[in-house]
Scaffold this active site. Structure first.
Site, mmCIF file in Angstrom:
data_model
loop_
_atom_site.group_PDB
_atom_site.id
_atom_site.type_symbol
_atom_site.label_atom_id
_atom_site.label_comp_id
_atom_site.label_asym_id
_atom_site.label_seq_id
_atom_site.Cartn_x
_atom_site.Cartn_y
_atom_site.Cartn_z
ATOM 1 C CE LYS A 14 8.712 -13.777 -1.179
ATOM 2 N NZ LYS A 14 9.260 -13.249 0.078
ATOM 3 N NE ARG A 145 6.518 -7.869 5.379
ATOM 4 C CZ ARG A 145 7.388 -7.096 4.719
ATOM 5 N NH1 ARG A 145 7.763 -5.939 5.223
ATOM 6 N NH2 ARG A 145 7.853 -7.489 3.569
HETATM 7 P P1 B4P Z 1 12.420 -9.057 -1.649
HETATM 8 O O1 B4P Z 1 12.551 -10.276 -0.830
HETATM 9 O O2 B4P Z 1 12.592 -9.179 -3.129
HETATM 10 O O3 B4P Z 1 11.094 -8.496 -1.117
HETATM 11 P P2 B4P Z 1 9.621 -8.829 -1.608
HETATM 12 O O4 B4P Z 1 9.559 -9.610 -2.851
HETATM 13 O O5 B4P Z 1 9.001 -7.512 -1.638
HETATM 14 O O6 B4P Z 1 9.023 -9.823 -0.556
HETATM 15 P P3 B4P Z 1 8.066 -9.553 0.648
HETATM 16 O O7 B4P Z 1 7.755 -10.896 1.181
HETATM 17 O O8 B4P Z 1 8.768 -8.598 1.561
HETATM 18 O O9 B4P Z 1 6.770 -8.789 0.146
HETATM 19 P P4 B4P Z 1 5.479 -9.139 -0.773
HETATM 20 O O10 B4P Z 1 5.354 -7.988 -1.678
HETATM 21 O O11 B4P Z 1 5.577 -10.496 -1.397
HETATM 22 O O12 B4P Z 1 13.496 -7.915 -1.304
HETATM 23 C C1 B4P Z 1 13.602 -7.249 -0.085
HETATM 24 C C2 B4P Z 1 14.714 -6.198 -0.132
HETATM 25 O O13 B4P Z 1 15.996 -6.836 -0.178
HETATM 26 C C3 B4P Z 1 14.692 -5.290 -1.349
HETATM 27 O O14 B4P Z 1 14.925 -3.971 -0.928
HETATM 28 C C4 B4P Z 1 15.832 -5.781 -2.232
HETATM 29 O O15 B4P Z 1 16.419 -4.746 -2.981
HETATM 30 C C5 B4P Z 1 16.801 -6.306 -1.210
HETATM 31 N N1 B4P Z 1 17.627 -7.392 -1.718
HETATM 32 C C6 B4P Z 1 17.242 -8.408 -2.528
HETATM 33 N N2 B4P Z 1 18.275 -9.234 -2.779
HETATM 34 C C7 B4P Z 1 19.341 -8.732 -2.072
HETATM 35 C C8 B4P Z 1 20.694 -9.158 -1.897
HETATM 36 N N3 B4P Z 1 21.181 -10.235 -2.491
HETATM 37 N N4 B4P Z 1 21.493 -8.418 -1.083
HETATM 38 C C9 B4P Z 1 21.032 -7.319 -0.475
HETATM 39 N N5 B4P Z 1 19.759 -6.859 -0.608
HETATM 40 C C10 B4P Z 1 18.927 -7.566 -1.397
HETATM 41 O O16 B4P Z 1 4.272 -9.198 0.272
HETATM 42 C C11 B4P Z 1 3.834 -8.067 1.002
HETATM 43 C C12 B4P Z 1 2.526 -8.371 1.751
HETATM 44 O O17 B4P Z 1 1.468 -8.714 0.793
HETATM 45 C C13 B4P Z 1 2.519 -9.552 2.718
HETATM 46 O O18 B4P Z 1 3.046 -9.224 3.984
HETATM 47 C C14 B4P Z 1 0.994 -9.907 2.763
HETATM 48 O O19 B4P Z 1 0.289 -9.023 3.614
HETATM 49 C C15 B4P Z 1 0.526 -9.664 1.341
HETATM 50 N N6 B4P Z 1 0.536 -10.881 0.501
HETATM 51 C C16 B4P Z 1 1.246 -11.046 -0.658
HETATM 52 N N7 B4P Z 1 1.047 -12.289 -1.164
HETATM 53 C C17 B4P Z 1 0.188 -12.921 -0.312
HETATM 54 C C18 B4P Z 1 -0.379 -14.233 -0.269
HETATM 55 N N8 B4P Z 1 -0.108 -15.151 -1.216
HETATM 56 N N9 B4P Z 1 -1.214 -14.558 0.754
HETATM 57 C C19 B4P Z 1 -1.521 -13.658 1.694
HETATM 58 N N10 B4P Z 1 -1.011 -12.403 1.726
HETATM 59 C C20 B4P Z 1 -0.155 -12.027 0.740
#
Ligand code: B4P
Length: 188
Positions: A14, A145
């Site tokens: 995402k 998660r």
């Molecule tokens: P991403 O999937 O981009 O990870 P993210 O955006 O950080 O999502 P995530 O859900 O993990 O965390 P968030 O910050 O929203 O990428 C993951 C990895 O994959 C990266 O290293 C990337 O380089 C790699 N990648 C991407 N595409 C790839 C591909 N095609 N091939 C190979 N590798 C690839 O949330 C973190 C925490 O914040 C939550 O657990 C929660 O505690 C809190 N939070 C955030 N929003 C919230 C909400 N609305 N409500 C309640 N809690 C919330």
């Protein structure tokens, strides 16, 4: 004004794809994860309140997220459109988002879900742990998660299908190929 929700489990890409979309279309990238991590880094009262939940992979309470999003809508210049990354994550958040948008005469334009199997999600997040050392990218926290995703976030699929704004994209492959697939179904 166009708004897009990028949807998917942790590790689906995402944040990665939202950044690219913001660059291409000139949209604001709104990542609730980044907003919360910044609060923790700055040591604010909000940061202190959410740190333990985030460190163990729990969702942060809905009311805090809704306050954050209300202030984003009030203070950010969103005239060119925006992409929501990581929000909403519960049905309650989705309902409150609808109310907020309604105030501004808007509704959700499109939801794009990135479909990635669980094995790959875990692999990506453990790889990120090595590269970036994020506290919530340990094996045990990732499990939690994913559990939170299945319990609280996945039901949003039916919520947005009922509103006829839901689309799926295969999230395996190169970042650029996935980006092309997303762009090909965006209806601006
Ligand atoms: P991403 O999937 O981009 O990870 P993210 O955006 O950080 O999502 P995530 O859900 O993990 O965390 P968030 O910050 O929203 O990428 C993951 C990895 O994959 C990266 O290293 C990337 O380089 C790699 N990648 C991407 N595409 C790839 C591909 N095609 N091939 C190979 N590798 C690839 O949330 C973190 C925490 O914040 C939550 O657990 C929660 O505690 C809190 N939070 C955030 N929003 C919230 C909400 N609305 N409500 C309640 N809690 C919330």
């Amino acid at each position: 004004m166009f708004n897009l929700i990028l949807f998917g489990p942790p590790g689906a890409g995402k944040g990665t794809q939202a950044g690219k979309l913001a660059g291409k279309f000139g949209w604001k990238h709104i990542s609730t994860g980044d907003i919360l991590r910044e609060e923790i880094k700055r040591g604010t009262a909000l940061g202190l309140e959410v740190k333990s939940a985030m460190d163990c992979g729990q969702l942060v309470p809905d009311e805090l997220l809704i306050e954050i999003m209300e202030s984003v809508f009030l203070t950010d210049n969103l005239t060119k459109g925006y992409v929501l990354d990581g929000f909403p994550r519960t049905i309650h958040q989705a309902e409150e988002l609808d109310k907020m948008l309604n105030k501004y005469g808007q509704k959700v334009s499109q939801v794009i879900s990135l479909e990635v199997n669980e094995e790959e999600l875990v692999h990506r997040l453990l790889k990120r742990a090595l590269e970036q050392g994020r506290k919530d990218d340990t094996e045990e926290v990732i499990k939690n998660r994913l559990l939170q995703y299945h319990q609280h976030t996945k039901p949003l699929i039916e919520y947005y299908k009922a509103k006829r704004v839901f689309n799926e994209v295969h999230g395996l492959g190169t970042i650029d190929d996935i980006f092309k697939s997303i762009c090909s179904i965006i209806v601006v």
